[in-house]
Design a protein around this motif. Structure first.
Motif, mmCIF file in Angstrom:
data_model
loop_
_atom_site.group_PDB
_atom_site.id
_atom_site.type_symbol
_atom_site.label_atom_id
_atom_site.label_comp_id
_atom_site.label_asym_id
_atom_site.label_seq_id
_atom_site.Cartn_x
_atom_site.Cartn_y
_atom_site.Cartn_z
ATOM 1 N N GLY A 139 36.119 -37.598 98.743
ATOM 2 C CA GLY A 139 34.717 -37.360 99.048
ATOM 3 C C GLY A 139 34.298 -35.988 98.546
ATOM 4 N N LEU A 140 33.147 -35.927 97.901
ATOM 5 C CA LEU A 140 32.632 -34.690 97.330
ATOM 6 C C LEU A 140 31.456 -34.195 98.173
ATOM 7 C CD1 LEU A 140 32.442 -35.896 93.611
ATOM 8 C CD2 LEU A 140 34.381 -34.769 94.733
ATOM 9 N N ASP A 141 31.468 -32.921 98.540
ATOM 10 C CA ASP A 141 30.304 -32.396 99.245
ATOM 11 C C ASP A 141 29.216 -32.040 98.234
ATOM 12 O OD1 ASP A 141 30.279 -29.416 98.597
ATOM 13 O OD2 ASP A 141 32.299 -29.588 99.432
ATOM 14 N N GLU A 142 28.040 -31.666 98.722
ATOM 15 C CA GLU A 142 26.883 -31.494 97.848
ATOM 16 C C GLU A 142 26.959 -30.272 96.947
ATOM 17 O OE1 GLU A 142 25.600 -29.734 101.905
ATOM 18 O OE2 GLU A 142 26.914 -31.309 101.122
ATOM 19 N N THR A 143 27.924 -29.360 97.207
ATOM 20 C CA THR A 143 28.049 -28.180 96.355
ATOM 21 C C THR A 143 28.876 -28.445 95.103
ATOM 22 O OG1 THR A 143 30.058 -27.336 97.420
ATOM 23 C CG2 THR A 143 27.944 -26.741 98.427
ATOM 24 N N VAL A 144 29.507 -29.607 95.019
ATOM 25 C CA VAL A 144 30.350 -29.932 93.866
ATOM 26 C C VAL A 144 29.487 -30.504 92.735
ATOM 27 C CG1 VAL A 144 32.274 -31.343 93.032
ATOM 28 C CG2 VAL A 144 32.328 -30.397 95.361
ATOM 29 N N ASP A 145 29.623 -29.961 91.542
ATOM 30 C CA ASP A 145 28.918 -30.482 90.380
ATOM 31 C C ASP A 145 29.547 -31.830 89.999
ATOM 32 O OD1 ASP A 145 27.816 -31.082 87.923
ATOM 33 O OD2 ASP A 145 28.320 -29.159 86.992
ATOM 34 N N PRO A 146 28.776 -32.911 90.013
ATOM 35 C CA PRO A 146 29.356 -34.211 89.654
ATOM 36 C C PRO A 146 30.008 -34.221 88.277
ATOM 37 C CG PRO A 146 27.186 -34.501 90.629
ATOM 38 C CD PRO A 146 27.361 -33.032 90.408
ATOM 39 N N VAL A 147 29.411 -33.516 87.332
ATOM 40 C CA VAL A 147 29.979 -33.468 85.980
ATOM 41 C C VAL A 147 31.360 -32.827 86.024
ATOM 42 C CG1 VAL A 147 29.708 -32.551 83.650
ATOM 43 C CG2 VAL A 147 27.701 -33.435 84.886
ATOM 44 N N TRP A 148 31.480 -31.711 86.746
ATOM 45 C CA TRP A 148 32.785 -31.049 86.883
ATOM 46 C C TRP A 148 33.788 -31.993 87.532
ATOM 47 C CZ3 TRP A 148 35.893 -30.173 91.059
ATOM 48 C CH2 TRP A 148 36.982 -29.308 90.866
ATOM 49 N N ALA A 149 33.377 -32.661 88.603
ATOM 50 C CA ALA A 149 34.291 -33.563 89.310
ATOM 51 C C ALA A 149 34.769 -34.685 88.393
ATOM 52 C CB ALA A 149 33.609 -34.139 90.543
ATOM 53 N N HIS A 150 33.839 -35.263 87.650
ATOM 54 C CA HIS A 150 34.201 -36.368 86.758
ATOM 55 C C HIS A 150 35.170 -35.904 85.671
ATOM 56 C CE1 HIS A 150 33.911 -40.100 84.617
ATOM 57 N NE2 HIS A 150 33.343 -39.542 83.565
ATOM 58 N N GLU A 151 34.997 -34.692 85.195
ATOM 59 C CA GLU A 151 35.824 -34.186 84.100
ATOM 60 C C GLU A 151 37.181 -33.661 84.577
ATOM 61 O OE1 GLU A 151 33.375 -31.253 82.232
ATOM 62 O OE2 GLU A 151 32.202 -32.738 81.091
ATOM 63 N N ASN A 152 37.277 -33.244 85.822
ATOM 64 C CA ASN A 152 38.490 -32.545 86.278
ATOM 65 C C ASN A 152 39.362 -33.319 87.263
ATOM 66 O OD1 ASN A 152 38.499 -29.513 85.261
ATOM 67 N ND2 ASN A 152 36.365 -30.057 85.692
ATOM 68 N N LEU A 153 38.816 -34.342 87.886
ATOM 69 C CA LEU A 153 39.619 -35.143 88.805
ATOM 70 C C LEU A 153 40.144 -36.372 88.073
ATOM 71 C CD1 LEU A 153 37.454 -34.804 92.038
ATOM 72 C CD2 LEU A 153 39.433 -33.453 91.311
ATOM 73 N N PRO A 154 41.284 -36.937 88.519
ATOM 74 C CA PRO A 154 41.915 -38.053 87.805
ATOM 75 C C PRO A 154 40.919 -39.165 87.467
ATOM 76 C CG PRO A 154 43.355 -37.289 89.543
ATOM 77 C CD PRO A 154 42.076 -36.525 89.698
ATOM 78 N N ALA A 155 40.997 -39.660 86.241
ATOM 79 C CA ALA A 155 39.979 -40.559 85.695
ATOM 80 C C ALA A 155 39.802 -41.847 86.483
ATOM 81 C CB ALA A 155 40.305 -40.879 84.238
ATOM 82 N N GLU A 156 40.888 -42.389 87.039
ATOM 83 C CA GLU A 156 40.794 -43.651 87.762
ATOM 84 C C GLU A 156 40.608 -43.472 89.273
ATOM 85 O OE1 GLU A 156 40.734 -46.671 86.149
ATOM 86 O OE2 GLU A 156 40.593 -45.353 84.424
ATOM 87 N N LEU A 157 40.551 -42.218 89.720
ATOM 88 C CA LEU A 157 40.433 -41.948 91.148
ATOM 89 C C LEU A 157 39.010 -42.223 91.629
ATOM 90 C CD1 LEU A 157 41.867 -40.733 93.704
ATOM 91 C CD2 LEU A 157 40.880 -38.539 93.015
ATOM 92 N N PRO A 158 38.825 -43.089 92.626
ATOM 93 C CA PRO A 158 37.479 -43.302 93.157
ATOM 94 C C PRO A 158 36.929 -42.020 93.776
ATOM 95 C CG PRO A 158 38.965 -45.069 93.834
ATOM 96 C CD PRO A 158 39.818 -43.993 93.245
ATOM 97 N N LEU A 159 35.668 -41.736 93.480
ATOM 98 C CA LEU A 159 34.996 -40.579 94.050
ATOM 99 C C LEU A 159 33.839 -41.048 94.918
ATOM 100 C CD1 LEU A 159 34.925 -38.124 91.003
ATOM 101 C CD2 LEU A 159 36.626 -38.304 92.849
ATOM 102 N N GLN A 160 33.550 -40.265 95.952
ATOM 103 C CA GLN A 160 32.492 -40.620 96.891
ATOM 104 C C GLN A 160 31.519 -39.457 97.030
ATOM 105 O OE1 GLN A 160 33.159 -42.707 100.870
ATOM 106 N NE2 GLN A 160 32.891 -40.577 101.534
ATOM 107 N N GLY A 161 30.233 -39.751 96.955
ATOM 108 C CA GLY A 161 29.237 -38.706 97.162
ATOM 109 C C GLY A 161 28.144 -38.761 96.123
#
Length: 343
Positions: free
Chosen positions: A266-288
């Motif tokens: 789960g990503l809080d609102e301070t996390v840049d979605p672009v950064w999260a998509h580029e830096n967290l594992p590609a197949e990992l489900p993200l929430q937020g």
């Protein structure tokens, strides 16, 4: 990119790493004070804790947003402080000020607490009631607070802005604090296993105060305890989806994602979605991770934020949610607009 599938339980399949034909959506604190039907029921039942421990009422609250909005996930109506209550601390809520726990563990020994497992049983009864009523398209989620966040309340007896008392205690009393964390881990695993046995299909670990810690403390008091909880749960339920939500973790999300074994982050609102998509594992489900204030504001701010999040995460398993809990003054029509945009 994951295979696109069509499943009656979109949220559950997304948590399992599948790319579904539409983005599933639920909102943290979706059962709560912004709903008139919740306010009406709470007025009848009295205090918040009384509502949590009334299985029929808590089940009704859990189901209220599903009936109104048709979210893809129902989150158990309860509180993260059920664990310290079951461990033996007294728990009550001060009007307008929030929860209180006693005795504070800065002033009393952990060994002085007498376990009260009946508090867990009350929540399991709620789970059973919801599971018996929920439709076959909605994923039922349980939850618990993560050890660090729960420990801050147990030591301080209440919430705080910077968790300074607990941070100091952890530095000065490393052994005693580790014993407290271990006890919370043990009780949290027991609690979540009980929720699963009663009918939940996925769980979320809330670490609301994770952002207060230095990198070394984050590794020791957030990553390691969550990893141990997940390890123990997966040993018994290998396919159980577990969402980790370390609010305020920032760049430390990379280590959290790689080291805890969480099924989704789960990503809080301070996390840049672009950064999260580029830096967290590609197949990992993200929430937020819509800002709850953008939801309150509505209009162009809401539309732009929603479309940006959906666009950034369109090629990975993604669950649309807020970056934290929905706020009490959120207009219902804005929630309806959000769902229209996502769907």
């Amino acid at each position: 990119m994951s295979d696109v599938i069509d499943s009656p339980k979109l949220l559950l399949e997304t948590l399992r790493g599948k790319k579904t034909d539409q983005t599933p959506v639920w909102l943290m604190r979706q059962a709560g004070r912004y709903l008139p039907e919740y306010r009406e029921l709470r007025a009848k039942k009295g205090g918040f804790l009384e509502l949590c421990y009334d299985a029929d009422a808590a089940a009704e609250v859990t189901l209220q947003p599903i009936k109104r909005f048709g979210f893809h996930g129902a989150i158990l109506f309860s509180d993260i402080l059920i664990v310290p209550h079951a461990m033996g601390q007294n728990l009550w809520f001060e009007a307008g000020e929030g929860p209180r726990l006693a005795p504070r563990l800065t002033e009393a020994a952990l060994s002085s607490l007498e376990a009260a497992p009946e508090h867990f049983e009350a929540i399991y009864n709620t789970v059973k009631s919801v599971a018996s009523q929920l439709d076959d398209k909605t994923t039922f989620m349980g939850f618990a607070g993560s050890p660090w966040t729960v420990a801050t309340y147990m030591l301080q007896g209440q919430g705080s802005k910077d968790q300074a008392i607990t941070r100091r205690y952890a530095y000065k009393n490393d052994t005693a604090f580790a014993e407290l964390i271990d006890a919370i881990i043990e009780n949290t695993v027991q609690y979540l296993l009980g929720q699963v046995a009663a009918g939940v299909e996925a769980v979320q670990l809330f670490d609301s105060w994770a952002g207060a810690l230095s990198p070394a403390q984050f590794e020791k008091w957030v990553i390691a305890p969550n990893a141990e909880i997940i390890r123990q749960l997966k040993a018994i339920h290998p396919d159980l989806p577990i969402i980790g939500f370390p609010k305020g973790a920032g760049a430390k999300l990379i280590a959290y994602a790689n080291e805890t074994g969480a099924s989704a982050i789960g990503l809080d609102e301070t996390v840049d979605p672009v950064w999260a998509h580029e830096n967290l594992p590609a197949e990992l489900p993200l929430q937020g991770n819509l800002d709850p204030l953008a939801l309150i504001t509505g209009g162009q701010a809401l539309e732009q934020s929603v479309r940006h999040i959906l666009q950034v995460f369109e090629d990975r398993p993604h669950i649309f949610n807020l970056g934290h809990g929905i706020l009490p003054d959120t207009p219902i029509e804005h929630v309806e607009k959000l769902l229209t945009l996502v769907r």
